[in-house]
Scaffold this motif. Structure first.
Motif, mmCIF file in Angstrom:
data_model
loop_
_atom_site.group_PDB
_atom_site.id
_atom_site.type_symbol
_atom_site.label_atom_id
_atom_site.label_comp_id
_atom_site.label_asym_id
_atom_site.label_seq_id
_atom_site.Cartn_x
_atom_site.Cartn_y
_atom_site.Cartn_z
ATOM 1 N N PRO B 52 0.810 -1.221 0.000
ATOM 2 C CA PRO B 52 0.000 0.000 0.000
ATOM 3 C C PRO B 52 0.844 1.273 0.000
ATOM 4 O O PRO B 52 0.367 2.329 -0.391
ATOM 5 N N GLU B 53 2.080 1.165 0.447
ATOM 6 C CA GLU B 53 2.934 2.350 0.535
ATOM 7 C C GLU B 53 3.811 2.513 -0.694
ATOM 8 O O GLU B 53 4.540 3.502 -0.804
ATOM 9 N N THR B 55 6.418 0.964 -1.267
ATOM 10 C CA THR B 55 7.754 1.081 -0.705
ATOM 11 C C THR B 55 8.612 -0.162 -0.930
ATOM 12 O O THR B 55 9.677 -0.308 -0.361
ATOM 13 N N CYS B 84 2.753 -3.618 7.571
ATOM 14 C CA CYS B 84 1.419 -4.241 7.526
ATOM 15 C C CYS B 84 1.484 -5.742 7.280
ATOM 16 O O CYS B 84 0.593 -6.486 7.674
ATOM 17 N N ILE B 86 1.303 -7.276 4.373
ATOM 18 C CA ILE B 86 0.598 -7.730 3.166
ATOM 19 C C ILE B 86 1.575 -8.441 2.229
ATOM 20 O O ILE B 86 1.281 -9.502 1.685
ATOM 21 N N MET B 98 8.354 -11.710 8.494
ATOM 22 C CA MET B 98 8.069 -10.535 9.330
ATOM 23 C C MET B 98 8.842 -10.710 10.635
ATOM 24 O O MET B 98 8.553 -11.608 11.436
HETATM 25 S S1 SF4 Z 1 4.996 -4.665 5.300
HETATM 26 FE FE1 SF4 Z 1 5.341 -5.019 3.157
HETATM 27 S S2 SF4 Z 1 3.436 -4.426 2.174
HETATM 28 FE FE2 SF4 Z 1 3.402 -3.563 4.219
HETATM 29 S S3 SF4 Z 1 4.232 -1.510 3.987
HETATM 30 FE FE3 SF4 Z 1 5.950 -2.824 4.496
HETATM 31 S S4 SF4 Z 1 6.780 -3.431 2.550
HETATM 32 FE FE4 SF4 Z 1 4.765 -2.633 2.139
#
Ligand code: SF4
Ligand SMILES: Cc1ncc(C[n+]2csc(CCOP(=O)(O)OP(=O)(O)O)c2C)c(N)n1
Ligand code: SF4
Ligand code: SF4
Ligand SMILES: [Mg+2]
Lengths: 312, 103, 385
Positions: B52-53, B55, B84, B86, B98
């Motif tokens: 969503p960013e 990034t 997030c 995702i 993560m």
């Molecule tokens: S966790 Fe992944 S999808 Fe979420 S903002 Fe960071 S890079 Fe983007």
């Protein structure tokens, strides 16, 4: 030229990070792709709502397009005026920015409810404007209140679950039906889970002259009560269960798009439960209530199939 | 810091610097950070697609991973990653892990 | 060129002369004939503009706001319920510093519904940050709409040109029309500070925190003060170009007047002048002061005009329910005097509500009342209590 594979999609980012949308916001994914596909020669008129407040914290803006926010219910009217201005100035030799597209971005509250009148006026007057609805199925900016788009039985802060009422009492409004009734040349549904399809629809809708409409399904983390990494998954389940069919209304013809084009056959749809179960807003549902939602969904599909066959 | 006065600000609250939210890094929002294990990455682009960013960036070049050669590589720009998850959730090969942020 | 025109048509001719680019309107009595006339001009090709027939006045004002943000010269017009419906956007248009010009033939507000004149609609917009003129003849409507574009585009504020609904909007008067080539030169297209341009993208209408909001409101305060200067300057220059100018206020028999009626708009001013003539015939030193610029308020001019008089009355055609005195102009005049240390006995007269007939003899009675006693308080004239 359609985007055939992900490789064809535009690489340049035209929506800056650092905005204040929640982690995992579905609307953020929508904004990213809408702006990328539109390219720089577009003007955005935004209605009040989550996207607006989170992207324009003065003195910053996430927007790289010329952007205007005026109020909640009038984005379509503001866009009508911009489009008319571009037309008049071009005729008089004073618009030198070329073929500029005017685009509305509005939430479900700003579209189904308070903005419906100005949307209808804009469609009826045939302005060359692309209207993009990002649908998170409630008034999220003001703290998750029900809207005309909230589905039946969903919990919101104004449709709490109690002994007398179990979430929202009414059905979700059929906004696409309302838009199509204006005989617009092009309207389509899209989901943030199906980006290639979404990108092609943004492109088509921006290219078609006259009023066009895009209904983008955009899950909301706090509003729908699911873990923030599940946004795309929830959106995908909405499509795969048939809850949110992907289709185009293209010059009077209804065309279901993959994977929804297989879903006329109910057995090809995943059980609705899979979509409902990942979201806290449906936690309270009983077997009977789920069955009622399923029956309604079946009848909606019957309606869609009739529409597809009549118009084909 | 003293903020500018009325006569020093553009009239009507117009924001004149496009994309200026970039000044606001959102790295501090993260509880977990995504770590891409490049050896498990099959270059499907999905993390890049769904972030969503915006990034997750694509780097062009020649990347030799074991016996395979790629012309692209995906990397997280942590300044704006909100954690997030995702990307990790959508990655078909579970190449993104993560990892808790250590404070 | 001289034509017999209603004030509504005069406004439409001025819009044509100003070569407006985008017009957005919605019909309402008594404004409708402006829309009709402009539609004729656009259909005949006499005016090259985009005319948007919106589905409401809220949308009409929103549309011209959007068009102005894109750099177009714009016009809208409404009255009464339409103005009330657009109320939200009135504040936004001024705060976003959009040079919109709007004609407002004034009409009573519902309920009960009444299509006739008073100034309840216009007075409701007095604190919305718009420059507000109140014209008193069709000629002045024509001239003021043209002047309005100079002011609006000069100071980046929206401008309303109000006048009596029906009593002026539908009454024929002779109007001298300017050469449109000259008007084009009087109104050159100036570069705007910011417009919606894909080559230089800016964001209009951001979310502003308490750290910033007050500064933008203060900018509006400053802009209103600048607007006063723009109005004066524009009026003087207009006089040099076209031979007609009006000032911020207009006086009638004021030089040696002891008793003055202060008012606004066409009918009240006309009646008040006739009443002053009558009073003069009977030996009363009567005079009239008309407010032409209502916002920003011409404080200095008003105080100057009233400082030498014995007593005065303010004739209002709107009611502020529950206020210490119910007339809106009265409040402004008394406050202006107070701020300048002038305390005089004065009356507030409310009349013409919902176009209740106002007679010359009524205003003559006001002069009498002023002479008989140092009045204070509110006099409701023409009503059956
Ligand atoms: S966790 Fe992944 S999808 Fe979420 S903002 Fe960071 S890079 Fe983007
Ligand atoms: C006239 C008016 N009424 C109410 C509001 C308060 N308000 C602002 S945003 C909003 C809800 C927006 O909902 P939606 O359009 O669905 O966008 P979301 O926030 O969900 O993205 C409300 C009720 C307002 N700004 N203006
Ligand atoms: S509340 Fe929902 S729609 Fe609004 S920013 Fe957060 S996730 Fe996005
Ligand atoms: S989603 Fe996983 S496999 Fe696909 S590009 Fe990203 S890291 Fe590589
Ligand atoms: Mg919403």
């Amino acid at each position: 030229m359609r985007f055939k594979t992900l490789r064809d999609l535009p690489r340049e980012e035209l929506f800056a990070p650092g905005h204040r949308m929640c982690a995992g916001c579905g609307a953020a994914i929508a904004m990213r792709w809408v702006t990328k596909v539109l390219g720089p020669n577009a003007i955005v008129a935004n209605a009040t709502g989550c996207v607006e407040v989170t992207t324009t914290p003065y003195p910053e803006t996430a927007w790289m397009h010329p952007y205007i926010h005026v109020a909640f219910e009038n984005a379509a009217a503001v866009a009508s005026g911009i489009e008319a201005a571009v037309k008049a100035l071009r005729r008089k030799g004073r618009w030198t920015a070329g073929d500029t597209k005017v685009v509305v971005i509005a939430g479900d509250g700003g579209t189904y409810d308070i903005g419906l009148q100005s949307l209808s006026g804009m469609l009826e007057r045939r302005h060359d404007v692309l209207y993009i609805l990002y649908d998170n199925e409630a008034y999220m900016n003001t703290g998750i209140q029900r809207s005309g788009s909230t589905p039946k039985f969903a919990w919101t802060t104004t449709t709490p679950v109690g002994a007398a009422a179990r979430g929202k009492v009414q059905w979700k409004k059929d906004i696409m039906g309302i838009v199509m009734a204006h005989r617009v040349p092009y309207a389509a549904t899209a989901s943030i889970s199906h980006v290639l399809d979404l990108a092609n629809k943004v492109k088509t809708a921006a290219e078609v002259r006259g009023p066009t409409f895009l209904h983008i399904f955009a899950p909301c983390v706090p509003g729908w009560r699911y873990p923030e990494n599940k946004t795309v998954e929830v959106a995908r389940l909405a499509v795969e269960t048939g809850y949110f069919p992907l289709y185009e209304w293209d010059h009077g013809k209804l065309r279901l798009n993959p994977p929804s084009n297989n879903h006329l056959d109910k057995s090809k749809r995943r059980p609705l439960r899979e979509f409902l179960n990942v979201q806290g807003r449906f936690n309270h549902l009983t077997e009977e209530e789920v069955a009622e939602l399923e029956r309604e969904l079946d009848s909606y599909w019957q309606y869609l199939s009739k529409l597809a066959s009549i118009s084909s | 810091m003293t903020l500018p006065g009325a006569s020093q600000l553009p009239i009507g609250a117009v924001v004149t610097e496009p994309g200026s939210t970039r000044r606001n890094t959102t790295a501090g929002w993260r509880a977990y950070k995504p770590v891409i294990h490049d050896d498990r990455c099959v270059r499907c682009q999905l993390c890049w697609l769904y972030c969503p960013e915006g990034t997750i960036v694509e780097l062009r070049g020649v990347f030799q991973i074991g016996g395979r050669k790629y012309d692209v590589k995906y990397e997280v720009v942590y300044d704006y990653c909100k954690g997030c998850g995702i990307c990790a959730n959508e990655c078909p090969t579970r190449a993104i892990e993560m990892v808790p942020e250590v404070v | 060129m001289r034509e017999a025109l209603t004030s509504n048509y005069a406004a439409a001719y001025a819009v044509k002369a100003a070569d407006v680019d985008v017009i957005a309107v919605y019909p309402i009595t008594p404004q409708t004939t402006i829309v009709e006339k402009l539609s004729e001009f656009v259909s005949s090709g006499e005016l090259d503009a985009e005319l948007i027939h919106t589905e409401s006045e809220h949308s009409a004002l929103s549309a011209v706001l959007g068009a102005a943000a894109a750099g177009a010269r714009v016009f809208t017009a409404t009255s009464s319920q339409g103005l009330a419906l657009a109320y939200e956007v009135l504040h936004i248009a001024s705060a976003m510093r959009m040079p919109i010009v709007m004609a407002t033939p004034a009409r009573a507000l519902s309920a009960p519904i009444n299509i006739h004149n008073d100034y309840s609609d216009v007075m409701n917009m007095r604190d919305t940050g718009w420059v507000i003129y109140i014209a008193s003849s069709a000629q002045e409507v024509y001239d003021t709409v043209i002047q309005g574009y100079r002011v609006a585009e000069g100071v980046n504020l929206p401008v309303a040109v109000a006048y009596d609904g029906f009593l002026m909007s539908h009454t024929l008067e002779p109007v001298e029309l300017n050469d449109e080539g000259e008007v084009a030169k009087f109104l050159p297209r100036a570069a705007r500070p910011h417009v919606l341009d894909p080559r230089r993208p800016v964001t209009f209408g951001p979310l502003v925190s308490p750290d910033w909001y007050y500064e933008f409101k203060y900018q509006q305060v400053t802009a209103m003060n600048e607007a006063r200067e723009w109005v004066v300057k524009t009026d003087v220059e207009y006089g040099q170009w076209f031979g007609r100018s009006y000032g911020l206020v207009e006086g009638y028999l004021l030089e040696d007047a002891d008793y003055v009626v202060v008012t606004y708009g066409g009918a009240a001013y006309g009646n008040a002048r006739a009443a002053a003539d009558l009073a003069r015939e009977r030996g009363v030193a009567a005079g009239v002061l008309r407010i032409r610029l209502y916002r920003p308020f011409p404080t200095g001019e008003v105080v100057k005009a009233l400082s030498g008089v014995k007593t005065f009355a303010v004739l209002d055609r709107a009611i502020m329910f529950g206020s210490p005195a119910e007339g809106p102009l009265y409040k402004d005049v008394v406050l202006a005097m107070y701020l300048h240390g002038v305390d005089k006995p004065s009356l507030n007269v409310i009349h013409g509500i919902g176009q209740r007939a106002m007679y010359v003899r009524d205003i003559y009675k006001v002069f009498q009342a002023l002479r008989e006693g140092p009045g204070r308080g509110v006099m409701y004239m023409g009503v059956r209590p």
